[in-house]
Design an enzyme around this catalytic site. Structure first.
Site, PDB file in Angstrom:
ATOM      1  CB  CYS A 278      -3.948   1.970  -3.783  1.00 49.03           C
ATOM      2  SG  CYS A 278      -3.640   1.211  -2.171  1.00 49.03           S
TER       3      CYS A 278
ATOM      4  CG  ASP B 228       1.844 -10.778  11.546  1.00 45.81           C
ATOM      5  OD1 ASP B 228       1.980 -11.878  10.997  1.00 45.81           O
ATOM      6  OD2 ASP B 228       2.752  -9.935  11.610  1.00 45.81           O
TER       7      ASP B 228
ATOM      8  CB  CYS C 265      -5.413  -1.864  -4.140  1.00 45.33           C
ATOM      9  SG  CYS C 265      -3.608  -1.956  -4.279  1.00 45.33           S
TER      10      CYS C 265
ATOM     11  CB  CYS D 109      -1.693  -3.504  -1.095  1.00 48.61           C
ATOM     12  SG  CYS D 109      -2.721  -2.098  -0.630  1.00 48.61           S
TER      13      CYS D 109
ATOM     14  CG  ASP E  20       4.156  -6.762  12.448  1.00 50.83           C
ATOM     15  OD1 ASP E  20       4.680  -7.389  11.510  1.00 50.83           O
ATOM     16  OD2 ASP E  20       4.788  -6.380  13.445  1.00 50.83           O
TER      17      ASP E  20
ATOM     18  CD  GLU F 146       1.945 -15.273   7.823  1.00 49.28           C
ATOM     19  OE1 GLU F 146       2.582 -15.060   6.806  1.00 49.28           O
ATOM     20  OE2 GLU F 146       2.159 -14.672   8.901  1.00 49.28           O
TER      21      GLU F 146
ATOM     22  CB  CYS G 258       0.235   0.076  -1.525  1.00 45.32           C
ATOM     23  SG  CYS G 258      -0.487  -0.557  -3.049  1.00 45.32           S
TER      24      CYS G 258
HETATM   25 ZN    ZN Z   1      -2.644  -0.838  -2.517  1.00 47.14          ZN
END
Ligand code: ZN
Length: 437
Positions: free
Chosen positions: A368, A209, A349, A346, A375, A293, A365
């Site tokens: 979780c 990134d 998760c 995330c 980044d 990306e 997140c």
């Molecule tokens: Zn998460």
């Protein structure tokens, strides 16, 4: 396997005042023929719409025929420049017209292309491409020769290219002159014979990134810092931007600031490109698969946020460089789908955040509890994309838009070399070195 690849070598020029005049005359000639052809096409289109039966020049050959018929009258000064100058302009126009018609008929992917517009003096990128005549890299390694313009001094040594030409492992195809800010450049397009590894035994996967506060973050957790000179230039860039906003329209001071801003911009771009060259070579040579990306390049230039614009152009450049370098080194480039939310997801998760502003540097997140640099989280997601695809069978997953194999990437690198429509300043593997803006 040995293969022929098209490569660009760019050098900053150090022209005499007289040569500067000649360079400007050639690029001006290209701009003139472009605008002339555009006006002709526009007029003929209007005549057709009015029911008249007129020829509509659309291809380079047709445009050239019309130009040769009209040049004595519309541009009696034409013999001052090489005919390649006018050809460059007409070629660029023919490409622009083709892009427009292909885009309308759905043959061209991507954002809809507008009808070509006039090239204004201070806005258009000026360039002229020579394909025939005396195009030489002289043995002194400090000079190049171009048709009409003559022997020009270069700012840096041409030895990398000169050596290849002398050994016979490269063949020169064309030379393009262009100006960025106050500086003239020549870019040689050459055919180079390279050894291309056919198989890639490396299994490592890395997501990349590109940022603003740092050059890049890898999914491995490694951060590649910005070159220190870049920080200084960026500060200067921001200051000049503010200064520009205060200047009176069309004042002399405004034009001073504009020139200084343009120079600083070129410098920032050069430093970043140089750093990205080093990074992408390492990645392509050492990793099995690199994941980046996909970007909405059309939206880039319109972005008012300086930071985002810089990061996005960096990402686009990173992708372009990796495109051909992964081919050279036998690694694989995977470009994630444009709509894949790498920053908002995330990486532990898979929970997706509804909105993530640019100011939020840390990803938190809510499912979780993961707390991670924004980044790094994005880079991890990119790497995971390939890992999950690999587990469920590579071939079956291409519909996700995740797979852009090395083959395609190689073509992308080549396609950009094809004409004056592409930016020679971006095709080089040798960057202008040893000069300051
Ligand atoms: Zn998460």
């Amino acid at each position: 396997m040995r293969a022929i690849v098209i490569q660009g070598y760019q050098f900053a020029l150090d022209p005499t005042p007289r040569q500067q005049g000649s360079l400007a005359s050639h690029t001006g000639g290209a701009r003139f023929s472009y605008n002339w052809g555009l006006e002709l096409v526009t007029t003929r289109l209007a005549q057709r719409r009015a029911g008249q039966d007129v020829q509509l020049p659309w291809t380079l050959a047709e445009l050239r025929r019309e130009w040769n018929r009209a040049k004595d009258e519309v541009a009696p000064w034409w013999p001052e420049n090489s005919k390649e100058a006018y050809n460059s302009g007409l070629d660029a126009l023919a490409r622009a017209l083709k892009n427009w018609s292909d885009s309308r008929s759905g043959r061209r992917k991507g954002r809809p292309m507008g009808f070509p517009r006039r090239r204004k003096k201070h806005h258009a990128r000026v360039a002229c491409r020579f394909t025939t005549g005396q195009i030489k890299v002289l043995p002194s390694r400090k000079h190049v020769q171009l048709p009409r313009i003559g022997v020009l001094k270069t700012h840096e040594s041409t030895r990398k290219l000169a050596r290849r030409l002398e050994q016979g492992s490269a063949r020169s195809l064309a030379a393009t002159i262009s100006r960025r800010a106050d500086r003239w450049f020549v870019s040689f397009t050459v055919e180079v014979e390279r050894a291309i590894p056919t198989s890639n035994r490396r299994t490592s996967v890395v997501g990349v990134d590109v940022g603003v506060r740092h050059l890049a973050v890898l999914s491995t957790g490694q951060t590649i810092p910005n070159p220190r000179v870049l920080e200084q230039s960026l500060r200067r860039f921001r200051r000049l931007n503010r200064e520009m906003a205060r200047r009176m329209p069309s004042s002399r001071r405004r034009s001073w600031t504009r020139r200084r801003l343009a120079r600083t911009h070129t410098r920032v771009a050069n430093i970043r490109r140089d750093a990205l060259h080093k990074l992408t070579t390492t990645l392509a040579a050492e990793q099995g698969t690199v994941v980046v990306e996909q970007l909405n390049v059309a939206g880039l230039l319109r972005n008012r946020h300086l930071a985002r614009a810089i990061a996005d152009t960096g990402m686009a450049e990173l992708r372009r460089l990796l495109g051909y370098k992964t081919t050279w080194y036998g690694s694989r480039l995977v470009v994630a789908d444009r709509f894949y939310p790498s920053s908002k997801t995330c990486s532990r998760c898979g929970w997706v955040k509804a909105k993530l502003t640019l100011a939020e540097r840390t990803f938190i997140c809510e499912a979780c509890g993961l707390v991670m640099d924004r980044d790094l989280n994005a880079a991890r997601n990119l790497a995971k994309l390939v890992q999950s695809v690999a587990q469920s069978g590579w071939e079956t997953q291409t519909a996700r838009g995740a797979d852009r194999g090395t083959q395609l990437a190689g073509q992308v690198a080549m396609k950009r070399e094809a004409g004056t429509g592409s930016c020679p300043g971006e095709t080089g593997t040798v960057q202008p070195q040893g000069w300051t803006a």
